[in-house]
Design a protein around this motif. Structure first.
Motif, PDB file in Angstrom:
ATOM      1  N   HIS A  36       0.856  -1.187   0.000  1.00  0.00           N
ATOM      2  CA  HIS A  36       0.000   0.000   0.000  1.00  0.00           C
ATOM      3  C   HIS A  36       0.893   1.238   0.000  1.00  0.00           C
ATOM      4  CE1 HIS A  36      -3.768  -2.197   1.205  1.00  0.00           C
ATOM      5  NE2 HIS A  36      -2.862  -3.053   1.638  1.00  0.00           N
ATOM      6  N   ASP A  37       0.620   2.168  -0.892  1.00  0.00           N
ATOM      7  CA  ASP A  37       1.415   3.394  -1.018  1.00  0.00           C
ATOM      8  C   ASP A  37       0.518   4.588  -0.690  1.00  0.00           C
ATOM      9  OD1 ASP A  37       2.908   5.584  -1.744  1.00  0.00           O
ATOM     10  OD2 ASP A  37       3.377   4.882  -3.757  1.00  0.00           O
ATOM     11  N   PHE A  38       0.888   5.341   0.351  1.00  0.00           N
ATOM     12  CA  PHE A  38       0.154   6.541   0.740  1.00  0.00           C
ATOM     13  C   PHE A  38       1.057   7.755   0.584  1.00  0.00           C
ATOM     14  CE2 PHE A  38      -1.748   3.084   3.058  1.00  0.00           C
ATOM     15  CZ  PHE A  38      -3.106   3.355   3.029  1.00  0.00           C
ATOM     16  N   ILE A  65      -2.485   4.265  -3.264  1.00  0.00           N
ATOM     17  CA  ILE A  65      -2.290   3.312  -4.357  1.00  0.00           C
ATOM     18  C   ILE A  65      -2.260   1.907  -3.760  1.00  0.00           C
ATOM     19  CG2 ILE A  65      -0.859   2.677  -6.321  1.00  0.00           C
ATOM     20  CD1 ILE A  65       0.374   5.468  -6.217  1.00  0.00           C
ATOM     21  N   PRO A  66      -3.265   1.079  -4.051  1.00  0.00           N
ATOM     22  CA  PRO A  66      -3.329  -0.257  -3.450  1.00  0.00           C
ATOM     23  C   PRO A  66      -2.383  -1.245  -4.120  1.00  0.00           C
ATOM     24  CG  PRO A  66      -5.210   0.090  -4.887  1.00  0.00           C
ATOM     25  CD  PRO A  66      -4.454   1.391  -4.856  1.00  0.00           C
ATOM     26  N   PRO A  67      -2.107  -2.367  -3.455  1.00  0.00           N
ATOM     27  CA  PRO A  67      -1.235  -3.394  -4.038  1.00  0.00           C
ATOM     28  C   PRO A  67      -1.767  -3.877  -5.383  1.00  0.00           C
ATOM     29  CG  PRO A  67      -1.685  -3.870  -1.728  1.00  0.00           C
ATOM     30  CD  PRO A  67      -2.593  -2.747  -2.114  1.00  0.00           C
ATOM     31  N   GLY A  68      -0.836  -4.209  -6.279  1.00  0.00           N
ATOM     32  CA  GLY A  68      -1.202  -4.691  -7.601  1.00  0.00           C
ATOM     33  C   GLY A  68      -1.305  -3.598  -8.641  1.00  0.00           C
ATOM     34  N   SER A  69      -1.239  -2.329  -8.205  1.00  0.00           N
ATOM     35  CA  SER A  69      -1.361  -1.204  -9.132  1.00  0.00           C
ATOM     36  C   SER A  69      -0.018  -0.891  -9.790  1.00  0.00           C
ATOM     37  CB  SER A  69      -1.852   0.042  -8.388  1.00  0.00           C
ATOM     38  OG  SER A  69      -3.079  -0.187  -7.742  1.00  0.00           O
ATOM     39  N   PRO A 103     -10.461   6.162  -2.184  1.00  0.00           N
ATOM     40  CA  PRO A 103     -10.222   6.363  -3.614  1.00  0.00           C
ATOM     41  C   PRO A 103      -8.734   6.587  -3.867  1.00  0.00           C
ATOM     42  CG  PRO A 103     -11.033   8.377  -2.624  1.00  0.00           C
ATOM     43  CD  PRO A 103     -11.089   7.328  -1.543  1.00  0.00           C
ATOM     44  N   ILE A 104      -8.332   6.554  -5.141  1.00  0.00           N
ATOM     45  CA  ILE A 104      -6.924   6.786  -5.474  1.00  0.00           C
ATOM     46  C   ILE A 104      -6.485   8.179  -5.015  1.00  0.00           C
ATOM     47  CG2 ILE A 104      -5.230   6.981  -7.340  1.00  0.00           C
ATOM     48  CD1 ILE A 104      -6.151   4.134  -6.841  1.00  0.00           C
ATOM     49  N   LYS A 105      -7.306   9.180  -5.278  1.00  0.00           N
ATOM     50  CA  LYS A 105      -6.954  10.545  -4.888  1.00  0.00           C
ATOM     51  C   LYS A 105      -8.106  11.179  -4.131  1.00  0.00           C
ATOM     52  CE  LYS A 105      -6.190  15.202  -6.606  1.00  0.00           C
ATOM     53  NZ  LYS A 105      -6.275  16.099  -7.775  1.00  0.00           N
ATOM     54  N   SER A 106      -7.773  11.810  -3.014  1.00  0.00           N
ATOM     55  CA  SER A 106      -8.737  12.583  -2.233  1.00  0.00           C
ATOM     56  C   SER A 106      -8.128  13.946  -1.955  1.00  0.00           C
ATOM     57  CB  SER A 106      -9.053  11.893  -0.903  1.00  0.00           C
ATOM     58  OG  SER A 106      -9.461  10.559  -1.097  1.00  0.00           O
ATOM     59  N   GLN A 107      -8.974  14.915  -1.696  1.00  0.00           N
ATOM     60  CA  GLN A 107      -8.493  16.247  -1.349  1.00  0.00           C
ATOM     61  C   GLN A 107      -8.944  16.564   0.067  1.00  0.00           C
ATOM     62  OE1 GLN A 107      -6.571  17.719  -3.655  1.00  0.00           O
ATOM     63  NE2 GLN A 107      -6.002  19.422  -2.323  1.00  0.00           N
ATOM     64  N   GLN A 146      -8.549   8.934  11.515  1.00  0.00           N
ATOM     65  CA  GLN A 146      -8.951  10.326  11.340  1.00  0.00           C
ATOM     66  C   GLN A 146      -9.084  10.682   9.862  1.00  0.00           C
ATOM     67  OE1 GLN A 146      -9.716  12.512  14.002  1.00  0.00           O
ATOM     68  NE2 GLN A 146     -10.645  13.513  12.237  1.00  0.00           N
ATOM     69  N   VAL A 147      -8.194  10.139   9.023  1.00  0.00           N
ATOM     70  CA  VAL A 147      -8.294  10.370   7.578  1.00  0.00           C
ATOM     71  C   VAL A 147      -9.642   9.889   7.060  1.00  0.00           C
ATOM     72  CG1 VAL A 147      -7.441   9.604   5.329  1.00  0.00           C
ATOM     73  CG2 VAL A 147      -5.827  10.339   7.073  1.00  0.00           C
ATOM     74  N   LEU A 148     -10.029   8.676   7.441  1.00  0.00           N
ATOM     75  CA  LEU A 148     -11.277   8.097   6.953  1.00  0.00           C
ATOM     76  C   LEU A 148     -12.485   8.889   7.429  1.00  0.00           C
ATOM     77  CD1 LEU A 148     -10.417   4.329   7.481  1.00  0.00           C
ATOM     78  CD2 LEU A 148     -10.504   5.553   5.315  1.00  0.00           C
ATOM     79  N   VAL A 149     -12.429   9.374   8.667  1.00  0.00           N
ATOM     80  CA  VAL A 149     -13.525  10.195   9.181  1.00  0.00           C
ATOM     81  C   VAL A 149     -13.587  11.525   8.439  1.00  0.00           C
ATOM     82  CG1 VAL A 149     -14.375  11.466  11.191  1.00  0.00           C
ATOM     83  CG2 VAL A 149     -13.548   9.124  11.461  1.00  0.00           C
ATOM     84  N   ASN A 150     -12.432  12.172   8.260  1.00  0.00           N
ATOM     85  CA  ASN A 150     -12.401  13.474   7.592  1.00  0.00           C
ATOM     86  C   ASN A 150     -12.891  13.403   6.153  1.00  0.00           C
ATOM     87  OD1 ASN A 150     -11.389  14.544   9.909  1.00  0.00           O
ATOM     88  ND2 ASN A 150      -9.410  15.135   9.094  1.00  0.00           N
ATOM     89  N   LEU A 151     -12.640  12.275   5.497  1.00  0.00           N
ATOM     90  CA  LEU A 151     -13.081  12.115   4.113  1.00  0.00           C
ATOM     91  C   LEU A 151     -14.528  11.659   4.012  1.00  0.00           C
ATOM     92  CD1 LEU A 151      -9.923  10.429   2.539  1.00  0.00           C
ATOM     93  CD2 LEU A 151     -10.694  12.790   2.245  1.00  0.00           C
ATOM     94  N   GLY A 152     -15.159  11.381   5.155  1.00  0.00           N
ATOM     95  CA  GLY A 152     -16.543  10.942   5.139  1.00  0.00           C
ATOM     96  C   GLY A 152     -16.716   9.493   4.748  1.00  0.00           C
ATOM     97  N   VAL A 153     -15.619   8.730   4.749  1.00  0.00           N
ATOM     98  CA  VAL A 153     -15.698   7.320   4.377  1.00  0.00           C
ATOM     99  C   VAL A 153     -16.320   6.502   5.499  1.00  0.00           C
ATOM    100  CG1 VAL A 153     -14.331   5.277   3.767  1.00  0.00           C
ATOM    101  CG2 VAL A 153     -13.725   7.520   2.835  1.00  0.00           C
ATOM    102  N   VAL A 154     -15.996   6.868   6.742  1.00  0.00           N
ATOM    103  CA  VAL A 154     -16.540   6.162   7.896  1.00  0.00           C
ATOM    104  C   VAL A 154     -17.094   7.166   8.887  1.00  0.00           C
ATOM    105  CG1 VAL A 154     -14.898   4.252   7.673  1.00  0.00           C
ATOM    106  CG2 VAL A 154     -14.348   6.179   9.152  1.00  0.00           C
TER     107      VAL A 154
END
Length: 264
Positions: A36-38, A65-69, A103-107, A146-154
């Protein structure tokens, strides 16, 4: 429907972390990754290319970028990137490869919450130099939550990181006997309460929690490293090869001697 943060359980194995100010000619050549690449962009401009799709990045961008990409990247020569880059493997509560719902890219919007998040990442950079990897791992998991919360994913539900800290402690001391009391002391809670937490978050008692991590790590080593059964027993904290084989078969349903044949 959003997932609660307390339902997201993962164990990171960090393989690379850097705070980079790019030179004008900085690039990442095209390559397929198995980790995994962040990337968190702090300043500058550039672009990441993932599976032949171009993603322009500027201040506040989060690239996952998830594995296999297939990935490649370059910076703007006029306005070079400053970024945090993190590569890791991720495992779920059964120590199987895990993924994140990103997602691949978030802001990331620049509000006080995000400022706090970026400060936490800077703290992680210091932690990796100054303290144990267990503490750094726990810090990193809080950052991702915190990233996931801020992006509204969780949805943020005040997820308790102590079970993840316990898992990190087990993996760091995997070759020897570990008691619930020892783990509780390392995490900072009573072993009885730790048991309640592991049951709540993983469905297993502390003892079973430890065994599952041992067996799953042993399985991976047998399959992907090709080590012997006796070496696996010794490396992952079993008293002898017979005990290891018995526990492994009970947990997995097949003997460790057949793991490589069955799973490769």
């Amino acid at each position: 429907m959003k997932t609660n943060t307390e339902d997201l359980f993962f164990i990171p194995k960090i393989i690379y972390f850097v705070n980079r100010t790019c030179t004008p000619d900085w690039v990442i050549e095209r390559q397929q990754i198995d980790f995994h690449d962040f990337t968190f962009v702090l300043e500058g401009e550039g672009e990441y290319i993932v599976d032949d799709v171009v993603y322009p990045v500027t201040k506040g961008a989060l690239v996952y970028i998830p594995p296999g990409s297939w990935r490649e990247a370059k910076t703007s020569a006029e306005n070079p990137l400053t970024l945090y880059a993190l590569n890791m493997f991720l495992f779920d509560k059964d120590f199987k490869p895990a993924t994140l719902p990103l997602p691949i890219k978030s802001q990331l919007e620049y509000d006080p919450k995000v400022d706090h998040l970026l400060e936490r990442i800077r703290q992680y950079n210091a932690l990796r130099e100054a303290t144990s990897s267990m503490q750094a791992t726990a810090q990193l998991m809080e950052v991702f939550s915190q990233v996931l919360v801020n992006l509204g994913v969780v949805q943020g539900t005040g997820s308790d990181p102590r079970v993840q800290k316990a898992a990190a402690y087990v993996t760091e001391n995997i070759s020897r006997h570990i008691s619930a009391a020892e783990i509780g002391n390392a995490v900072g809670i009573h072993p009885g309460y730790l048991n309640k937490l592991t049951v709540k978050h993983t469905g297993n008692t502390v003892s079973r929690f430890i065994t599952n991590i041992r067996v799953n790590m042993a399985e991976d080593a047998l399959v992907y490293e090709g080590i012997s059964v006796s070496e696996a027993a010794n490396r992952f904290g079993f008293s002898d090869i017979y005990h290891f084989s018995k526990v492994f078969k009970k947990n997995k349903g097949y003997p460790p001697s057949t793991a490589k044949t069955l799973l490769r």
